[in-house]
Design a protein around this motif. Structure first.
Motif, PDB file in Angstrom:
ATOM      1  N   ARG A  88     -72.851  18.012  20.688  1.00 26.43           N
ATOM      2  CA  ARG A  88     -73.050  17.014  21.747  1.00 26.43           C
ATOM      3  C   ARG A  88     -73.044  17.637  23.134  1.00 26.43           C
ATOM      4  NH1 ARG A  88     -69.416  13.725  24.560  1.00 26.43           N
ATOM      5  NH2 ARG A  88     -67.691  14.499  23.259  1.00 26.43           N
ATOM      6  N   ARG A  89     -74.139  17.478  23.860  1.00 29.17           N
ATOM      7  CA  ARG A  89     -74.219  17.955  25.235  1.00 29.17           C
ATOM      8  C   ARG A  89     -73.457  17.003  26.147  1.00 29.17           C
ATOM      9  NH1 ARG A  89     -76.610  21.301  21.673  1.00 29.17           N
ATOM     10  NH2 ARG A  89     -78.015  22.793  22.655  1.00 29.17           N
ATOM     11  N   THR A  90     -72.627  17.553  27.016  1.00 30.83           N
ATOM     12  CA  THR A  90     -71.876  16.749  27.983  1.00 30.83           C
ATOM     13  C   THR A  90     -72.330  17.032  29.406  1.00 30.83           C
ATOM     14  OG1 THR A  90     -70.134  18.438  28.019  1.00 30.83           O
ATOM     15  CG2 THR A  90     -69.846  16.594  26.496  1.00 30.83           C
ATOM     16  N   GLY A  91     -73.325  17.896  29.556  1.00 31.08           N
ATOM     17  CA  GLY A  91     -73.850  18.256  30.857  1.00 31.08           C
ATOM     18  C   GLY A  91     -74.968  19.254  30.664  1.00 31.08           C
ATOM     19  N   TYR A  92     -75.547  19.724  31.764  1.00 27.70           N
ATOM     20  CA  TYR A  92     -76.668  20.662  31.686  1.00 27.70           C
ATOM     21  C   TYR A  92     -76.274  21.953  30.970  1.00 27.70           C
ATOM     22  CZ  TYR A  92     -80.245  23.985  33.173  1.00 27.70           C
ATOM     23  OH  TYR A  92     -81.218  24.946  33.183  1.00 27.70           O
ATOM     24  N   SER A  93     -75.042  22.402  31.179  1.00 24.52           N
ATOM     25  CA  SER A  93     -74.609  23.669  30.580  1.00 24.52           C
ATOM     26  C   SER A  93     -73.286  23.538  29.828  1.00 24.52           C
ATOM     27  CB  SER A  93     -74.489  24.750  31.660  1.00 24.52           C
ATOM     28  OG  SER A  93     -73.557  24.346  32.650  1.00 24.52           O
ATOM     29  N   SER A  94     -72.944  22.340  29.402  1.00 23.16           N
ATOM     30  CA  SER A  94     -71.679  22.132  28.682  1.00 23.16           C
ATOM     31  C   SER A  94     -71.921  21.307  27.428  1.00 23.16           C
ATOM     32  CB  SER A  94     -70.660  21.423  29.579  1.00 23.16           C
ATOM     33  OG  SER A  94     -71.169  20.182  30.029  1.00 23.16           O
ATOM     34  N   ALA A  95     -71.046  21.473  26.443  1.00 23.07           N
ATOM     35  CA  ALA A  95     -71.199  20.775  25.175  1.00 23.07           C
ATOM     36  C   ALA A  95     -69.868  20.743  24.434  1.00 23.07           C
ATOM     37  CB  ALA A  95     -72.260  21.460  24.313  1.00 23.07           C
ATOM     38  N   VAL A  96     -69.793  19.853  23.441  1.00 24.24           N
ATOM     39  CA  VAL A  96     -68.610  19.723  22.588  1.00 24.24           C
ATOM     40  C   VAL A  96     -69.067  19.782  21.140  1.00 24.24           C
ATOM     41  CG1 VAL A  96     -66.693  18.255  21.866  1.00 24.24           C
ATOM     42  CG2 VAL A  96     -67.356  18.330  24.274  1.00 24.24           C
ATOM     43  N   ALA A  97     -68.477  20.700  20.371  1.00 24.38           N
ATOM     44  CA  ALA A  97     -68.779  20.824  18.941  1.00 24.38           C
ATOM     45  C   ALA A  97     -67.653  20.190  18.145  1.00 24.38           C
ATOM     46  CB  ALA A  97     -68.953  22.293  18.559  1.00 24.38           C
ATOM     47  N   GLY A  98     -67.972  19.155  17.404  1.00 30.15           N
ATOM     48  CA  GLY A  98     -66.950  18.444  16.664  1.00 30.15           C
ATOM     49  C   GLY A  98     -66.826  18.863  15.214  1.00 30.15           C
ATOM     50  N   GLU A  99     -67.772  19.648  14.722  1.00 25.67           N
ATOM     51  CA  GLU A  99     -67.733  20.081  13.316  1.00 25.67           C
ATOM     52  C   GLU A  99     -67.965  21.583  13.237  1.00 25.67           C
ATOM     53  OE1 GLU A  99     -69.758  19.028   8.956  1.00 25.67           O
ATOM     54  OE2 GLU A  99     -70.388  17.969  10.778  1.00 25.67           O
ATOM     55  N   TYR A 100     -67.100  22.273  12.518  1.00 26.27           N
ATOM     56  CA  TYR A 100     -67.249  23.716  12.356  1.00 26.27           C
ATOM     57  C   TYR A 100     -66.343  24.211  11.244  1.00 26.27           C
ATOM     58  CZ  TYR A 100     -62.942  23.730  15.196  1.00 26.27           C
ATOM     59  OH  TYR A 100     -61.668  23.487  15.687  1.00 26.27           O
ATOM     60  N   LEU A 101     -66.580  25.447  10.812  1.00 29.25           N
ATOM     61  CA  LEU A 101     -65.728  26.157   9.862  1.00 29.25           C
ATOM     62  C   LEU A 101     -65.063  27.303  10.607  1.00 29.25           C
ATOM     63  CD1 LEU A 101     -68.369  26.356   6.999  1.00 29.25           C
ATOM     64  CD2 LEU A 101     -66.314  24.943   6.934  1.00 29.25           C
ATOM     65  N   THR A 102     -63.833  27.635  10.245  1.00 35.90           N
ATOM     66  CA  THR A 102     -63.147  28.724  10.933  1.00 35.90           C
ATOM     67  C   THR A 102     -62.240  29.486   9.971  1.00 35.90           C
ATOM     68  OG1 THR A 102     -61.737  29.299  12.831  1.00 35.90           O
ATOM     69  CG2 THR A 102     -61.232  27.244  11.688  1.00 35.90           C
ATOM     70  N   TYR A 103     -62.124  30.780  10.218  1.00 33.78           N
ATOM     71  CA  TYR A 103     -61.243  31.630   9.422  1.00 33.78           C
ATOM     72  C   TYR A 103     -60.914  32.875  10.230  1.00 33.78           C
ATOM     73  CZ  TYR A 103     -65.016  34.971   8.415  1.00 33.78           C
ATOM     74  OH  TYR A 103     -65.993  35.918   8.544  1.00 33.78           O
ATOM     75  N   LEU A 160     -64.385  22.039  19.874  1.00 31.67           N
ATOM     76  CA  LEU A 160     -64.729  23.170  20.725  1.00 31.67           C
ATOM     77  C   LEU A 160     -65.419  22.646  21.982  1.00 31.67           C
ATOM     78  CD1 LEU A 160     -66.315  25.675  18.187  1.00 31.67           C
ATOM     79  CD2 LEU A 160     -63.978  25.677  19.035  1.00 31.67           C
ATOM     80  N   ARG A 161     -64.985  23.135  23.132  1.00 31.68           N
ATOM     81  CA  ARG A 161     -65.608  22.735  24.390  1.00 31.68           C
ATOM     82  C   ARG A 161     -66.154  23.980  25.073  1.00 31.68           C
ATOM     83  NH1 ARG A 161     -64.277  17.511  25.303  1.00 31.68           N
ATOM     84  NH2 ARG A 161     -62.554  16.693  24.014  1.00 31.68           N
ATOM     85  N   VAL A 162     -67.457  24.000  25.295  1.00 26.38           N
ATOM     86  CA  VAL A 162     -68.084  25.175  25.883  1.00 26.38           C
ATOM     87  C   VAL A 162     -68.729  24.832  27.214  1.00 26.38           C
ATOM     88  CG1 VAL A 162     -68.476  26.275  23.654  1.00 26.38           C
ATOM     89  CG2 VAL A 162     -70.249  24.824  24.635  1.00 26.38           C
ATOM     90  N   GLU A 163     -68.722  25.803  28.090  1.00 30.92           N
ATOM     91  CA  GLU A 163     -69.378  25.714  29.394  1.00 30.92           C
ATOM     92  C   GLU A 163     -70.081  27.047  29.618  1.00 30.92           C
ATOM     93  OE1 GLU A 163     -70.680  24.087  32.869  1.00 30.92           O
ATOM     94  OE2 GLU A 163     -69.191  23.018  31.657  1.00 30.92           O
ATOM     95  N   TYR A 164     -71.411  27.038  29.500  1.00 23.75           N
ATOM     96  CA  TYR A 164     -72.194  28.259  29.636  1.00 23.75           C
ATOM     97  C   TYR A 164     -73.200  28.100  30.781  1.00 23.75           C
ATOM     98  CZ  TYR A 164     -70.608  29.325  24.808  1.00 23.75           C
ATOM     99  OH  TYR A 164     -69.862  29.570  23.670  1.00 23.75           O
ATOM    100  N   PRO A 165     -72.851  28.494  31.992  1.00 23.76           N
ATOM    101  CA  PRO A 165     -73.793  28.358  33.106  1.00 23.76           C
ATOM    102  C   PRO A 165     -74.972  29.310  32.942  1.00 23.76           C
ATOM    103  CG  PRO A 165     -71.890  29.645  33.772  1.00 23.76           C
ATOM    104  CD  PRO A 165     -71.576  29.106  32.402  1.00 23.76           C
ATOM    105  N   PRO A 166     -76.113  28.981  33.541  1.00 19.91           N
ATOM    106  CA  PRO A 166     -77.267  29.891  33.494  1.00 19.91           C
ATOM    107  C   PRO A 166     -76.926  31.210  34.183  1.00 19.91           C
ATOM    108  CG  PRO A 166     -77.926  27.706  34.214  1.00 19.91           C
ATOM    109  CD  PRO A 166     -76.431  27.728  34.243  1.00 19.91           C
ATOM    110  N   VAL A 167     -77.279  32.319  33.552  1.00 23.96           N
ATOM    111  CA  VAL A 167     -77.037  33.655  34.097  1.00 23.96           C
ATOM    112  C   VAL A 167     -78.296  34.490  33.912  1.00 23.96           C
ATOM    113  CG1 VAL A 167     -74.552  33.551  33.611  1.00 23.96           C
ATOM    114  CG2 VAL A 167     -76.109  34.526  31.910  1.00 23.96           C
ATOM    115  N   PRO A 168     -78.412  35.621  34.618  1.00 22.90           N
ATOM    116  CA  PRO A 168     -79.578  36.485  34.418  1.00 22.90           C
ATOM    117  C   PRO A 168     -79.718  36.900  32.957  1.00 22.90           C
ATOM    118  CG  PRO A 168     -78.383  37.131  36.384  1.00 22.90           C
ATOM    119  CD  PRO A 168     -77.533  36.101  35.701  1.00 22.90           C
TER     120      PRO A 168
END
Length: 306
Positions: free
Chosen positions: A226-241, A102-110
């Motif tokens: 794992r953080r890849t930047g100030y507002s980005s990260a990569v999740a390598g382990e998870y469960l999904t259904y 999973l690759r996420v990018e969550y910029p700061p928002v109000p």
């Protein structure tokens, strides 16, 4: 139907409730949302639902408006009575599968805290979208909200709190990233963000408060993501259904992604959420806002190992 036993925080809230709600009003101040003279007040999701004549419902299994009866309150909520496609569920280790990170990018928002009358929610501005990439699929972060206690149970453990980061793609499909939380003396960025949000949350449903600050939802993710930047990260382990929304209308076709590592949250933060839930319209002092577990049925929970 036997009444569901409240959590340890829930029991404390029930005691406070019987002693009188005036103390809560003092402990949880209601921030005022100022509006310019003559300007219309912002229309929240709760206010829209109320004006649309949405049936009254709550999370109390012993109530006639509680989870066992959601599917009977209106034909639009028939999906809530589904036998093997609903959420939340009890999760084990899952079956290992070759899934994408999973690759996420969550910029700061109000940071805005809204009391919907069923959850405390932090809506995300449409013009500053955070994103989650699941393989080739890109989802936009719409809002995140909190439940107490947790809705999912992981390896037999029900956590003190669960955060849902709700995403949708361009086709309207929903992916919910679930983060589990337990109380601890030492906190972190997740504990601080949840504390700020719940302290600012209005006591009255249908109201919202702009905290005047910004925040990135990246703070809600466990430290092993794992953080890849100030507002980005990569999740390598998870469960999904595959499952559903956990509140009416219980829409199916939702992809659930549950992170197996919990974050920490302060016990006062969890207690405050229970206190707010107890004041939700129609809850009559019931302090929990988690839906009971649903049968997994023929579904398979998959696991990506980091």
């Amino acid at each position: 139907m036997h009444r569901q036993s409240p959590t340890r925080f829930g029991r404390a809230v029930l005691i406070a409730w019987s002693a009188g709600m005036s103390a809560l009003a003092l402990a949880v101040p209601v921030p005022q949302v100022a509006a310019a003279a003559g300007a219309a007040a912002p229309v929240t999701a709760a206010a829209r639902a109320q004006s649309a004549g949405t049936p009254v419902w709550n999370h109390d299994p012993a109530s006639s408006d509680g989870p066992p009866h959601w599917s009977t309150l209106t034909t639009d909520w028939a999906a809530c009575g589904g036998a093997d496609d609903q959420s939340p569920v009890a999760l084990g280790r899952g079956r290992r599968a070759p899934l994408p990170a999973l690759r996420v990018e969550y910029p700061p928002v109000p940071l805005v805290a809204e009391n919907t009358g069923h959850v405390i929610e932090a809506p995300q501005p449409a013009d500053q979208p955070g994103t989650l990439r699941f393989g080739a699929d890109i989802y936009r972060l719409v809002q995140w909200h909190v439940h107490a206690p947790s809705e999912h149970v992981l390896r037999g453990h029900r956590y003190d709190l669960e955060v849902h980061l709700v995403h949708r793609d361009s086709q309207g499909r929903t992916l919910v990233l679930a983060v589990l939380a337990d109380t601890a003396r030492s906190g972190g960025s997740a504990a601080e963000l949840l504390r700020r949000t719940l302290r600012a949350a209005p006591v009255q449903s249908g109201e919202e408060t702009d905290t005047g600050t910004t925040a990135s939802a990246i703070a809600l993710l466990p430290r092993d993501v794992r953080r890849t930047g100030y507002s980005s990260a990569v999740a390598g382990e998870y469960l999904t259904y595959g499952g559903s929304l956990t509140t009416p209308p219980c829409t199916t076709g939702v992809r659930w992604v549950v992170l197996p590592t919990a974050i920490h949250v302060g016990d006062r933060t969890v207690a405050r959420l229970h206190a707010l839930v107890a004041r939700f319209p129609g809850y009559a002092g019931y302090p929990d806002n988690n839906r009971p577990l649903q049968p997994l049925g023929s579904r398979t929970v998959l696991r990506r190992a980091g």
